[in-house]
Design a protein around this motif. Structure first.
Motif, PDB file in Angstrom:
ATOM      1  N   ARG A  28       0.849 -14.894 -12.234  1.00 19.49           N
ATOM      2  CA  ARG A  28       0.377 -15.690 -11.118  1.00 19.49           C
ATOM      3  C   ARG A  28      -0.338 -14.834 -10.093  1.00 19.49           C
ATOM      4  NH1 ARG A  28       5.037 -18.563  -8.339  1.00 19.49           N
ATOM      5  NH2 ARG A  28       3.285 -19.033  -6.971  1.00 19.49           N
ATOM      6  N   THR A  29      -1.252 -15.489  -9.359  1.00 17.86           N
ATOM      7  CA  THR A  29      -1.912 -14.858  -8.229  1.00 17.86           C
ATOM      8  C   THR A  29      -1.640 -15.682  -6.992  1.00 17.86           C
ATOM      9  OG1 THR A  29      -3.963 -16.061  -8.602  1.00 17.86           O
ATOM     10  CG2 THR A  29      -3.731 -13.917  -9.701  1.00 17.86           C
ATOM     11  N   ALA A  30      -1.841 -15.074  -5.822  1.00 17.82           N
ATOM     12  CA  ALA A  30      -1.622 -15.767  -4.569  1.00 17.82           C
ATOM     13  C   ALA A  30      -2.482 -15.137  -3.487  1.00 17.82           C
ATOM     14  CB  ALA A  30      -0.144 -15.704  -4.172  1.00 17.82           C
ATOM     15  N   SER A  31      -2.757 -15.914  -2.455  1.00 13.12           N
ATOM     16  CA  SER A  31      -3.475 -15.407  -1.290  1.00 13.12           C
ATOM     17  C   SER A  31      -2.464 -14.790  -0.330  1.00 13.12           C
ATOM     18  CB  SER A  31      -4.234 -16.550  -0.612  1.00 13.12           C
ATOM     19  OG  SER A  31      -4.920 -16.084   0.518  1.00 13.12           O
ATOM     20  N   ILE A  32      -2.540 -13.475  -0.152  1.00 11.93           N
ATOM     21  CA  ILE A  32      -1.552 -12.730   0.634  1.00 11.93           C
ATOM     22  C   ILE A  32      -2.216 -12.147   1.874  1.00 11.93           C
ATOM     23  CG2 ILE A  32       0.132 -10.844   0.590  1.00 11.93           C
ATOM     24  CD1 ILE A  32       0.793 -13.052  -1.380  1.00 11.93           C
ATOM     25  N   ASP A  33      -1.525 -12.273   3.012  1.00 10.82           N
ATOM     26  CA  ASP A  33      -1.966 -11.643   4.262  1.00 10.82           C
ATOM     27  C   ASP A  33      -0.729 -11.241   5.038  1.00 10.82           C
ATOM     28  OD1 ASP A  33      -3.214 -10.697   6.490  1.00 10.82           O
ATOM     29  OD2 ASP A  33      -4.137 -12.613   7.073  1.00 10.82           O
ATOM     30  N   VAL A  34      -0.227 -10.029   4.732  1.00 11.78           N
ATOM     31  CA  VAL A  34       0.989  -9.518   5.353  1.00 11.78           C
ATOM     32  C   VAL A  34       0.660  -8.225   6.088  1.00 11.78           C
ATOM     33  CG1 VAL A  34       3.339  -8.702   4.952  1.00 11.78           C
ATOM     34  CG2 VAL A  34       2.403 -10.533   3.516  1.00 11.78           C
ATOM     35  N   PRO A  35       0.873  -8.157   7.403  1.00 11.60           N
ATOM     36  CA  PRO A  35       0.619  -6.900   8.124  1.00 11.60           C
ATOM     37  C   PRO A  35       1.731  -5.888   7.873  1.00 11.60           C
ATOM     38  CG  PRO A  35       1.488  -8.563   9.612  1.00 11.60           C
ATOM     39  CD  PRO A  35       1.290  -9.248   8.291  1.00 11.60           C
ATOM     40  N   ALA A  36       1.474  -4.616   8.198  1.00 12.42           N
ATOM     41  CA  ALA A  36       2.517  -3.592   8.135  1.00 12.42           C
ATOM     42  C   ALA A  36       3.588  -3.927   9.163  1.00 12.42           C
ATOM     43  CB  ALA A  36       1.928  -2.213   8.402  1.00 12.42           C
ATOM     44  N   GLN A  37       4.848  -3.822   8.785  1.00 13.81           N
ATOM     45  CA  GLN A  37       5.941  -4.228   9.679  1.00 13.81           C
ATOM     46  C   GLN A  37       7.263  -3.762   9.085  1.00 13.81           C
ATOM     47  OE1 GLN A  37       6.504  -8.636   9.504  1.00 13.81           O
ATOM     48  NE2 GLN A  37       4.799  -8.523   8.034  1.00 13.81           N
ATOM     49  N   PRO A  38       8.379  -3.931   9.821  1.00 15.59           N
ATOM     50  CA  PRO A  38       9.684  -3.576   9.262  1.00 15.59           C
ATOM     51  C   PRO A  38       9.908  -4.269   7.923  1.00 15.59           C
ATOM     52  CG  PRO A  38       9.897  -3.962  11.605  1.00 15.59           C
ATOM     53  CD  PRO A  38       8.487  -4.333  11.243  1.00 15.59           C
ATOM     54  N   ALA A  39      10.611  -3.580   7.026  1.00 15.60           N
ATOM     55  CA  ALA A  39      10.711  -4.027   5.638  1.00 15.60           C
ATOM     56  C   ALA A  39      11.319  -5.416   5.503  1.00 15.60           C
ATOM     57  CB  ALA A  39      11.527  -3.020   4.827  1.00 15.60           C
ATOM     58  N   ALA A  40      12.379  -5.711   6.268  1.00 15.65           N
ATOM     59  CA  ALA A  40      13.022  -7.023   6.120  1.00 15.65           C
ATOM     60  C   ALA A  40      12.035  -8.143   6.414  1.00 15.65           C
ATOM     61  CB  ALA A  40      14.233  -7.119   7.028  1.00 15.65           C
ATOM     62  N   ALA A  41      11.258  -8.009   7.511  1.00 16.12           N
ATOM     63  CA  ALA A  41      10.281  -9.043   7.871  1.00 16.12           C
ATOM     64  C   ALA A  41       9.123  -9.059   6.891  1.00 16.12           C
ATOM     65  CB  ALA A  41       9.783  -8.822   9.300  1.00 16.12           C
ATOM     66  N   GLY A  42       8.673  -7.881   6.452  1.00 21.05           N
ATOM     67  CA  GLY A  42       7.544  -7.827   5.528  1.00 21.05           C
ATOM     68  C   GLY A  42       7.864  -8.441   4.189  1.00 21.05           C
ATOM     69  N   ILE A  43       9.054  -8.173   3.662  1.00 18.43           N
ATOM     70  CA  ILE A  43       9.457  -8.741   2.379  1.00 18.43           C
ATOM     71  C   ILE A  43       9.578 -10.255   2.489  1.00 18.43           C
ATOM     72  CG2 ILE A  43      11.335  -8.844   0.697  1.00 18.43           C
ATOM     73  CD1 ILE A  43      11.849  -5.868   1.350  1.00 18.43           C
ATOM     74  N   GLN A  44      10.150 -10.723   3.602  1.00 20.32           N
ATOM     75  CA  GLN A  44      10.301 -12.158   3.791  1.00 20.32           C
ATOM     76  C   GLN A  44       8.939 -12.854   3.866  1.00 20.32           C
ATOM     77  OE1 GLN A  44      12.286 -13.289   7.419  1.00 20.32           O
ATOM     78  NE2 GLN A  44      12.980 -15.217   6.537  1.00 20.32           N
ATOM     79  N   SER A  45       7.999 -12.280   4.621  1.00 23.64           N
ATOM     80  CA  SER A  45       6.672 -12.877   4.742  1.00 23.64           C
ATOM     81  C   SER A  45       5.963 -12.891   3.389  1.00 23.64           C
ATOM     82  CB  SER A  45       5.848 -12.109   5.782  1.00 23.64           C
ATOM     83  OG  SER A  45       4.564 -12.670   5.918  1.00 23.64           O
ATOM     84  N   PHE A  46       6.055 -11.802   2.646  1.00 29.58           N
ATOM     85  CA  PHE A  46       5.436 -11.739   1.318  1.00 29.58           C
ATOM     86  C   PHE A  46       6.009 -12.818   0.392  1.00 29.58           C
ATOM     87  CE2 PHE A  46       5.770 -10.412  -3.086  1.00 29.58           C
ATOM     88  CZ  PHE A  46       4.440 -10.164  -3.402  1.00 29.58           C
ATOM     89  N   ALA A  47       7.338 -12.980   0.379  1.00 27.51           N
ATOM     90  CA  ALA A  47       7.975 -13.935  -0.518  1.00 27.51           C
ATOM     91  C   ALA A  47       7.513 -15.353  -0.233  1.00 27.51           C
ATOM     92  CB  ALA A  47       9.499 -13.839  -0.408  1.00 27.51           C
TER      93      ALA A  47
END
Length: 951
Positions: A28-47
């Motif tokens: 699968r592919t997806a449109s991703i736009d996640v800024p650099a940030q603390p890992a917990a928040a970054g992983i959650q936003s990516f998911a």
């Protein structure tokens, strides 16, 4: 079967996802736009943006930062960019579930451990029960992978759970029984609010028609099998909660559309003799979901879902409703209990029915949400509805024999015909459910206040024409074989006088003609308020929960029937089709559907029309108020919940008053009851992956409105499965509610790095004042009437054991497999009281002894596909208790094999193929003290779906 929490619901429910397993994440592919940030928040936003679930130990995210990722990327590639240089790595990928850990092998913690977090594409919007420690099974809905064919409703998913039995109406289940308990004794909610129900055919039952709940409205479905004060107390079997979608499941726009074609293999009579015509095989459907967030900071959300389906469901049915018993001397006996019975069953009737059915359904939902920037406030309002319309034509022919037998052997015999019937019936069924739900919650510190309210309405309309013609052949005999017919029923092998089937040579007279409208409406108002303090899963120490629920239902049922004088010669309105019904030896005469236009010229039977139109009408009004309070205590290993729910119920039933055979207005019966319903639940974590839990509770089962308010109702094949002859139903205003004591003990053990689960649960229920339908038969003018009246049993009980095992990500020969299996064994007992005394029965109504489900999903990443095979089996079960043991009726064991294949063809499009009842299993009905004699077999064929899914 595990405690309610976001972590445990997914981890321990993962095996059920084997039937819902999506294509591999790598495809699968997806449109991703996640800024650099603390890992917990970054992983959650990516998911959330990628639409996946990510499991990671919370401690592993501390002090780490994830990288910026932007673009339309392959999810595997995007995740690698996100984690590069963090020290975190992908430990496993199972469909859309990704487990992270350190490269030294440290992975996710066990379910329910306070330090673990679960980042999901979907939250579980089950705020009703988030504080409960209860035995619960959960099925998540996946827009690509979930098998949701048939009627496209939530019931298709629920029947794969341990202890859940599908109760079929036609070729798909409409209701469910939980742990061998009648569907009338389940509570069904949407986001914790109750749903209106008028049963299958406007009969005033409490079983919710789950075919009216579209699957794409749901994010997941939960079945609670043990009870805490926060849960409805008027459920002995269990609580089914439909958790709806949320725009906050995703960071931004989410959309999916599913176009599908449907092929049904059983053609049957298809276009022959149907008023509106009927298709032979093909149908089509479309459904879709779109959600988005908007406003400052994405604080607002909207979710829209919709669906339409048209499909063909033609079928054939062959049955023998009544049996004869003879002595060796050929004397007819009253029952098989007579010591002179020769041990051979003789059919009284041979009935052949052919159906052409077209089903249409459409519906959808719209949900508007808002949450504050700090997520302490949440508000939503949702409207939903679904309509299911069915056009059905029945052509049916019957042989009825005289009470004598000739040349009888174990292989068969010869009987003289008393009469031959031919029947035409046309039905339009229109079932609807719609409503609105509002939700407001506020969290401040350790306290959470939630207020919910809603209104929904269930509607049922049936318009039916019924025409019956009858002949009395002078000297015609049939021979029958005792075995080898459809469903192993006895079957006719020859007819001595074929002129009996020729309308030009044998006179057929009109014996029944009516035009009937049946209408039922139920309005349900529901409101509840809940407050908890220090009772969240992550809280420790002492907490509490208090709240109250108010509910009002008003059911109105009305029947208008025009009956006509009979006797006219039907020769000019009969024809012989080029079609032979299931089980028949040749074509038989049919009534031309154009006779419906002739009915207006017939003489109306005014007195019977007026009486039958009024005797089935009633109104039922019920109000319940149920406050509750519970104490919660939780440590890292131990969770306890103790409390009580008070059920305060009042009702009024308006019923026709019959005096000297005439209806003289309506009479009102009032009643009510108050019951305290205590419960206690405990869960103890023996080790990281080992959990032991138990509960004890009291619940009640309310009598159905129809059982209390119905004076008398006569129906002849008015159900959409054709019925078997005629039924006379009578209510009982003196019924008492059932009272159940419930015990549950559950053990679960995780393995294979938390990708596997073994679980076993033992349960017991003791039910006082159980309710059953006492059934007897009478025959009037060759028509068999089944007389049914509800009575309180002196008591019943059921014991059972559920076992389950599941394992995901099994690698074999370079491939990856997900497996699941569950097995439920149940043993019931019921003491029933009738005029003939007390009788003990070794089972309960709707309780099979064995339930089994198993499935395997084969993931083939190199083909970007997944193949699933699933087997569902339920043993035979009792449906009604006879006035004598040999009149008990039930359904035979039933097992089906279903297959699906998903194939990703582009970055945004997937093909899915579904095949239901691959082996062509036929539903069968039984009778007898041990349900040992077959009485009916149905043939619906097989069904296939092909989907084009665009995301």
């Amino acid at each position: 079967m595990f405690s309610v929490s976001r972590t445990s619901i997914w981890m321990l429910g993962a095996g059920l996802a084997a039937i819902c397993a999506p294509v591999a994440v790598e495809a699968r592919t997806a449109s991703i736009d996640v800024p650099a940030q603390p890992a917990a928040a970054g992983i959650q936003s990516f998911a959330r943006q990628a639409g996946v679930q990510v499991l990671v130990e919370k401690d592993l995210t501390r002090g780490r930062r994830t990288n910026a990722v932007k673009g339309n990327l392959d999810i595997d590639e995007a995740l690698g960019r996100l984690l590069r240089g963090t020290g975190l790595d992908v430990m496993s990928i199972d469909g859309t579930v990704i487990t992270l850990g350190r490269r030294d092998g440290t992975a996710v913690a066990a379910p329910n451990r306070g330090g673990a977090i679960l980042v999901e594409a979907r939250r579980v919007p089950s705020r009703m029960t988030r504080k409960a420690t209860a035995v619960v099974d959960t099925v998540r809905f996946d827009d690509v992978a979930t098998l949701a064919g048939g009627d496209g409703s939530v019931v298709e998913q629920l029947v794969t759970l341990p202890g859940v039995t599908g109760i079929e109406e036609g070729d798909t289940p409409r209701f469910i029984s939980i742990r061998g308990i009648s569907a009338n004794l389940n509570a069904t909610t949407i986001d914790g609010l109750s749903i209106a129900s008028i049963g299958s055919d406007g009969d005033g039952s409490r079983q919710v028609n789950l075919q009216l709940l579209p699957s794409n409205m749901s994010a997941g479905n939960e079945v609670y099998k043990s009870f805490t004060p926060e849960l409805p107390g008027d459920a002995i079997g269990g609580v089914v909660n439909v958790a709806t979608r949320s725009a906050f499941d995703h960071d931004g726009l989410y959309k999916v559309i599913d176009l599908n074609g449907i092929y049904s293999t059983y053609r049957g009579p298809a276009h022959i003799n149907a008023i509106t015509g009927s298709g032979a095989h093909w149908g089509e459907g479309i459904k879709g979901v779109v959600s988005d967030r908007f406003g400052p900071g994405g604080q607002f959300g909207i979710v829209l879902s919709g669906e339409y389906q048209k499909r063909i469901r033609n079928s054939a049915k062959y049955w023998q409703a009544t049996k004869y018993y003879f002595s060796d001397a050929g004397k007819k006996l009253a029952s098989p209990q007579d010591p002179n019975w020769n041990g051979l069953i003789v059919p009284y009737d041979q009935q052949y029915a052919s159906y052409t059915n077209t089903l249409r359904s459409y519906g959808g939902s719209a949900k508007l949400e808002w949450q504050s920037a700090d997520e302490s406030l949440y508000a939503s309002i949702m409207v939903f509805g679904r309509r299911r319309y069915e056009d059905s034509t029945m052509n049916k022919q019957d042989y009825y024999t005289k009470s004598a037998i000739y040349d009888q052997t174990e292989d068969g015999g010869r009987q003289q015909l008393n009469s031959i019937y031919t029947r035409y019936r046309h039905d339009n069924w229109d079932r609807r459910l719609f409503g609105v739900i509002g939700d407001l919650s506020w969290k401040a510190g350790a306290g959470v206040l939630e207020i919910r309210g809603g209104y929904n309405k269930a509607l049922y309309d049936n318009h039916q024409y019924s025409i019956v013609a009858r002949a009395y052949p002078k000297s015609a005999y049939i021979t029958y074989a005792s075995n080898g017919g459809p469903g192993n029923l006895p079957y006719v092998t020859s007819l001595s006088d074929v002129n009996a089937l020729d309308p030009a040579k044998t006179t057929y007279n009109l014996s029944t003609a009516y035009d009937m409208f049946r209408v039922a409406r139920e309005d349900m108002g529901n409101a509840r308020i809940d407050y908890t303090w220090n009772a969240e899963e992550d809280d420790r120490g002492l907490g509490f929960a208090v709240g109250a629920e108010w509910r009002n239902l008003i059911l109105r049922r009305n029947l208008d029937e025009t009956e006509y004088k009979t006797g006219m010669v039907m020769t000019d309105y009969l024809f012989t089709p080029d079609y032979t019904a299931l089980g028949a030896i040749g074509a038989m005469p049919w009534i031309d559907y154009r006779f419906v236009d002739k009915m207006a010229e017939l003489t109306v039977d005014a007195s019977n029309s007026a009486y039958d139109s009024l005797i089935s009408d009633y109104r039922y009004d019920e109000t319940t108020l149920t406050p509750y309070a519970a104490l919660h205590y939780r440590t890292d290993r131990l969770a306890l919940v103790w409390g009580v729910r008070l059920d305060h119920t009042r009702f009024a039933a308006d019923t026709p008053y019959v005096s000297e055979g005439a209806i003289d207005g309506m009479t009102r019966n009032r009643g009510g009851y108050d019951f305290p319903l205590p419960s206690f639940s405990a869960e103890y974590r023996l080790a990281r992956r080992t959990v032991l839990s138990g509960s004890a509770s009291r619940t009640i089962g309310r009598p159905t409105p129809g059982d209390v308010a119905q004076a008398r109702s006569v129906s002849c094949g008015e159900t959409d499965d054709g019925g078997e002859g005629c039924t006379i139903s009578q209510g009982n205003p003196d019924l008492k509610p059932r009272r159940a004591t419930n015990l549950d003990v559950t053990f679960t053990q995780g393995f294979h790095g938390d990708k596997g689960l073994f679980g076993v649960s033992a349960f017991a229920k003791w039910i006082a004042d159980d309710i059953y339908d006492l059934t007897s038969y009478t025959t009037v003018d060759d028509t068999t009437y089944k007389i049914s009246q509800p009575l309180n049993a002196s008591g019943s009980r059921i014991f059972g054991i559920e076992g389950r095992i599941e394992n995901k990500g099994i690698k074999f020969a370079g491939q990856k497999f997900d497996l699941f299996a569950n097995l439920t064994w149940m043993k019931g007992h019921m003491d029933v009281v009738s005029d003939s005394g007390t009788r003990s029965i070794d089972r309960m109504l709707y309780q099979p002894e064995i339930l089994a489900n198993a499935g395997v999903t084969w993931h083939t990443p190199f083909l970007r596909s997944a193949f699933t095979a699933r087997y569902n089996y339920r043993g035979k079960y009792l449906e009604s208790v006879g006035a004598s043991p040999w009149l008990d009726e039930g359904r035979a064991g039933y097992g089906t094999v279903d297959l699906s294949l998903t194939q990703k063809i582009t970055s945004f499009a997937t093909l899915k193929y579904e095949f239901y009842n691959v082996l062509g299993e036929k539903p069968k009905w039984l009778m007898g003290d041990k349900l040992q004699h077959y009485t009916e077999v149905d043939d619906y064929g097989r069904t296939a779906f092909i989907h084009l899914i665009i995301r």
